[in-house]
Write an enzyme that holds these catalytic residues in place. Structure first.
Site, mmCIF file in Angstrom:
data_model
loop_
_atom_site.group_PDB
_atom_site.id
_atom_site.type_symbol
_atom_site.label_atom_id
_atom_site.label_comp_id
_atom_site.label_asym_id
_atom_site.label_seq_id
_atom_site.Cartn_x
_atom_site.Cartn_y
_atom_site.Cartn_z
ATOM 1 C CG HIS A 86 -2.106 -1.087 1.196
ATOM 2 N ND1 HIS A 86 -3.686 -1.130 0.787
ATOM 3 C CD2 HIS A 86 -1.674 -2.489 2.013
ATOM 4 C CE1 HIS A 86 -4.059 -2.167 0.564
ATOM 5 N NE2 HIS A 86 -2.962 -2.985 1.320
ATOM 6 C CG ASN A 125 -7.756 -4.086 1.101
ATOM 7 O OD1 ASN A 125 -7.284 -3.204 1.614
ATOM 8 N ND2 ASN A 125 -7.433 -5.652 1.342
HETATM 9 FE FE1 HDD Z 1 -2.134 -5.120 5.508
HETATM 10 C C1 HDD Z 1 -1.372 -1.697 5.552
HETATM 11 C C2 HDD Z 1 -5.521 -3.578 4.547
HETATM 12 C C3 HDD Z 1 -4.115 -7.936 5.639
HETATM 13 C C4 HDD Z 1 0.552 -6.616 7.064
HETATM 14 N N1 HDD Z 1 -2.728 -3.008 4.768
HETATM 15 C C5 HDD Z 1 -2.491 -2.194 4.140
HETATM 16 C C6 HDD Z 1 -2.879 -0.920 4.491
HETATM 17 C C7 HDD Z 1 -4.582 -1.344 3.868
HETATM 18 C C8 HDD Z 1 -4.335 -2.482 4.120
HETATM 19 C C9 HDD Z 1 -5.506 -0.434 3.463
HETATM 20 C C10 HDD Z 1 -2.301 0.887 4.219
HETATM 21 C C11 HDD Z 1 -2.798 1.417 5.148
HETATM 22 C C12 HDD Z 1 -2.195 3.254 5.255
HETATM 23 O O1 HDD Z 1 -2.898 3.920 3.920
HETATM 24 O O2 HDD Z 1 -1.035 3.159 5.618
HETATM 25 N N2 HDD Z 1 -4.202 -5.829 4.641
HETATM 26 C C13 HDD Z 1 -5.216 -4.968 4.670
HETATM 27 C C14 HDD Z 1 -6.463 -5.903 4.469
HETATM 28 C C15 HDD Z 1 -6.421 -7.203 4.922
HETATM 29 C C16 HDD Z 1 -4.623 -6.948 5.255
HETATM 30 C C17 HDD Z 1 -7.675 -5.619 3.934
HETATM 31 C C18 HDD Z 1 -6.693 -8.507 4.695
HETATM 32 C C19 HDD Z 1 -8.163 -8.200 5.124
HETATM 33 N N3 HDD Z 1 -1.725 -6.390 6.081
HETATM 34 C C20 HDD Z 1 -2.816 -7.617 6.097
HETATM 35 C C21 HDD Z 1 -1.785 -8.929 6.628
HETATM 36 C C22 HDD Z 1 -0.419 -8.312 7.550
HETATM 37 C C23 HDD Z 1 -0.859 -7.494 7.042
HETATM 38 C C24 HDD Z 1 -2.377 -10.279 6.897
HETATM 39 C C25 HDD Z 1 0.271 -8.651 7.517
HETATM 40 C C26 HDD Z 1 0.431 -9.747 8.457
HETATM 41 N N4 HDD Z 1 -0.046 -4.176 5.793
HETATM 42 C C27 HDD Z 1 0.525 -5.006 6.568
HETATM 43 C C28 HDD Z 1 1.596 -4.049 6.767
HETATM 44 C C29 HDD Z 1 0.730 -2.479 6.493
HETATM 45 C C30 HDD Z 1 0.060 -2.633 5.794
HETATM 46 C C31 HDD Z 1 3.300 -4.361 6.214
HETATM 47 C C32 HDD Z 1 2.255 -1.909 5.316
HETATM 48 C C33 HDD Z 1 2.299 -0.750 5.783
HETATM 49 C C34 HDD Z 1 1.005 -1.040 7.052
HETATM 50 O O3 HDD Z 1 0.974 -1.578 6.606
HETATM 51 O O4 HDD Z 1 1.026 0.496 8.223
HETATM 52 O O5 HDD Z 1 1.507 -3.835 8.392
#
Ligand code: HDD
Length: 718
Positions: free
Chosen positions: A90, A163
């Protein structure tokens, strides 16, 4: 209304609230930015006025630079450190402010004030994003869109990190790094960027049957939205609400756009990426800037253990949704996104969302994806924002009192007074509150310590099939087209075949169309299914974009191609009809200076035709004089404008003179269809705009496209 601060935009700003914020945690008082102040003197970071910002200090005009030039060194030092790591997923996103207003109380289910105090207004920050592309990738990648919302409630920050798709690829967070590694560019070549049309992605996906439901969604037009404003948002997981008696209810969160759903065509998306890589962020900025902020309804699906026990699938499985026909979405409030950021980095880049940010009355379930996310988000902020104090950054700071004994660390922004920094103590300071403090939901848990997936998570095809049969023929065709496109980019034939083997468990027609599109010699055997697919799940209209189309052109954009000598009265009638909706229009002309209309007035253009291809508009009008049409009929770009609009099933209004351009663009007069409207005069403008409310004339694609037959034949048989 928030205060409007002096910038070249008329948009609202939340800067004022930041100043309050910064003052709250300690002594530090500093405006978010002083750079815009009228008459301000340029200073160093230490506040020393700068006399010369053009020349470094040197020995004589041609001599060596001197280390003593502290302003030069500080400026370059700061510049060298301007970047922070982009988000691992993202990375490309766009954030805006808003306000949530609760309309219906859920006090029966939750103690959360944000969900129980009717008419309460809660400030919000929302960041939309793509998933796979880096920060500089294009907006129209075929990709899931992030829809992350932060509610600054009176009881602390509450984040729904959702999402635009209600399900996810995987069931357990331990597979997330693998999923993302496979989706992102391959590590040796670092391409392709921002797309899943490559071997690694489809290799992983076809070896991960649990992803099949999500695959149907990502191959649908949901992943090429026309605008952030026309997207739904979903919290995905089942969360829990907790009431005053400590009783729990299950909940899924939904955001429903008032402007309805809309997507673009794939060929159009590819061209938008070239014409305007910032298409989505510009669209959102423009809408807010011109005072037409988008609005979403916040809805909930509420259910209890009895429903959960009887539902066909496990409510802890994030690859499944609960059809709205089974548990209706109850609308409880709305949010308006009407505030542009003052500074992209300070707000959009530094905002830190986290699924574990919940308020009293909102809790988690044992969904193994959610449980893993609760660790990942906090952890990632440490790297990205550089230390444990990212909650002090104004965009992340709660808008309610914060008192605790956590102290020091990188970039600490607070300056607490007094000697007490531990608890219990005999000096005073904050204390726990058993009455208002956060209480985790009490739940009986026992079992063996194991690494095992529940058998209730094993049906990977039934909801994929349900999604597919819920689509209209054009949407089904687009899914088939997308699969053929993506798999054609895979070099390994075994990967293509493996995907078709999965499709056979979803829909035989789809499997056949894709196999034919890929030129497979024979249909592979169906993939072995861990659990036999249910063939009798009924279609759900809520899953289709087309069935949920708004039926109006409000919020959309009309492109009007004009030439010298074009009818002033027609253009005036069109622009009035557009404004009344309200929608917007843009004038495109052979020259940026505009065109001289038939009444002698000069109509300024927003785009020169080369910079304003029809892919940027929802519908187009060719308002041409005979001379203008004759000139443009020789121009390749003008012909592209017209043939693209036709190929992308747009409604096309045209003056009789413009028929020549249409013909020269390859659209013979006997091919003109109901999506094309002759505009004989100003009286035809309103009717044309009303027709444009259907958004696309999809019948055109179904009538001419080579791959349409399978789905059409079937829908007629149904
Ligand atoms: Fe995630 C970012 C949505 C599964 C780990 N995720 C991130 C963002 C969104 C989502 C919208 C951007 C937030 C922003 O605008 O800063 N992610 C989802 C959804 C998931 C999902 C709807 C499943 C239902 N994500 C998911 C899993 C993991 C992560 C299973 C890790 C185990 N996601 C992350 C992260 C991020 C992220 C690495 C990257 C940057 C941040 O968090 O701040 O932690």
């Amino acid at each position: 209304m928030p205060k409007v601060i002096g910038k070249d935009t008329g948009a609202t700003s939340r800067a004022v609230e930041y100043e309050t914020q910064l003052g709250q945690g300690g002594e530090l008082h500093q405006t978010a930015s002083d750079t815009g102040e009228e008459g301000a003197v340029l200073t160093t970071q230490q506040g020393v006025a700068v006399a010369d910002d053009q020349n470094t200090l040197r020995v004589g005009p041609r001599g060596p630079a001197l280390l003593e030039d502290f302003h030069f060194r500080e400026k370059i030092f700061h510049f060298d450190h301007e970047r922070i790591p982009e988000r691992v997923v993202h990375a490309r996103g766009y954030g805006v402010h808003g306000t949530f207003t609760l309309k219906e109380s859920l006090a029966e289910f939750t103690t959360a004030k944000v969900l129980s105090e009717v008419d309460e207004k809660t400030p919000m920050f929302v960041r939309f994003s793509t998933v796979a592309g880096n920060k500089g990738s294009s907006d129209l990648a075929r990709d899931v869109r992030g829809f992350a919302a932060k509610f600054y409630t009176k009881e602390g920050n509450w984040d729904i990190v959702g999402n635009n798709i209600p399900v996810f690829f995987i069931q357990d967070a331990i597979k997330f790094p693998d999923l993302i590694h496979a989706a992102k560019p391959a590590p040796d070549r670092e391409f392709p960027q921002a797309q899943t049309a490559h071997d690694n992605f489809w290799d992983f996906i076809t070896l991960t049957p649990e992803s099949m439901h999500m695959v149907m969604w990502i191959m649908s037009d949901r992943t090429i939205p026309r605008s952030f404003r026309f997207m739904e948002g979903f919290g995905v997981h089942t969360f829990r609400l907790i009431n005053a008696e400590g009783k729990g209810a299950y909940v899924k969160f939904h955001f429903k756009p008032r402007l309805g759903l809309q997507s673009v065509a794939w060929n159009e998306a590819l061209k938008i990426n070239g014409a305007d890589p910032d298409f989505h962020r510009r669209d959102l900025w423009d809408a807010i800037d011109m005072g037409s902020p988008p609005i979403w309804d916040l809805g909930v699906q509420l259910f209890d253990d009895e429903f959960a026990d009887n539902f066909e699938f496990d409510i802890l499985d994030a690859t499944k949704l609960i059809p709205e026909e089974q548990v209706p979405v109850r609308i409880i409030g709305e949010f308006v996104l009407d505030g542009l950021v003052d500074n992209f980095f300070a707000e959009t880049e530094q905002v830190a969302f986290c699924t574990q940010n919940v308020v009293p009355g909102v809790g988690f379930t044992n969904d193994p994806l959610l449980q893993g996310r609760n660790f990942s988000y906090l952890d990632t902020q440490l790297k990205r924002l550089g230390g444990p104090n990212f909650t002090h950054i104004p965009i992340n700071a709660p808008r309610c009192p914060v008192h605790n004994f956590q102290q020091d660390g990188h970039m600490n922004m607070r300056n607490p007074k007094g000697r007490v920094n531990y608890e219990p103590n005999s000096w005073g300071g904050p204390r726990e509150s058993p009455t208002t403090g956060y209480r985790h939901f009490e739940e009986e848990v026992n079992g063996r310590k194991i690494q095992e997936r529940s058998g209730t998570f094993s049906d990977h095809y039934s909801q994929a099939r349900q999604f597919f049969i819920s689509q209209t023929p054009i949407e089904q065709k687009h899914i088939g087209d997308a699969l053929v496109f993506e798999l054609s980019k895979c070099e390994r034939i075994d990967i293509r075949e493996r995907m078709v083997a999965h499709l056979r468990n979803i829909d035989e027609r789809l499997a056949t169309v894709v196999a034919t599109g890929l030129g497979l010699a024979a249909l592979p055997d169906p993939a072995p299914a861990a659990s036999p697919p249910l063939a009798d799940l009924p279609p759900s209209d809520a899953l289709s974009i087309v069935k949920r189309a708004p039926g109006g052109f409000a919020g959309r954009k009309l492109g009007i191609l004009v030439s010298d000598g074009a009818s002033a009265t027609l253009i005036k009638a069109l622009t009035k009809a557009v404004k009344d909706l309200p929608a917007v229009h843009e004038i495109i002309a052979p020259r940026i200076a505009g065109a001289v209309l038939d009444d002698g007035a000069i109509l300024e253009a927003k785009q020169k035709i080369d910079g304003g291809p029809s892919v940027l508009y929802d519908a187009v009008v060719l308002a041409l004089s005979p001379e203008g049409a004759a000139m443009l009929a020789k121009d390749k770009t003008a012909k592209d404008f017209v043939s693209d609009a036709f190929a992308h099933c747009k409604f096309i209004g045209y003056t009789s003179a413009a028929e020549l351009l249409l013909n020269k663009a390859g659209i013979a007069s006997d091919e003109f269809d109901e999506g094309m409207v002759l505009l004989e005069g100003p009286k035809d403008a309103a009717a044309f705009l009303a027709l444009c409310g259907q958004l696309r004339h999809w019948a055109r694609e179904l009538a001419v496209d080579l791959d349409a037959e399978a789905f059409l034949a079937d829908s007629q048989a149904d």
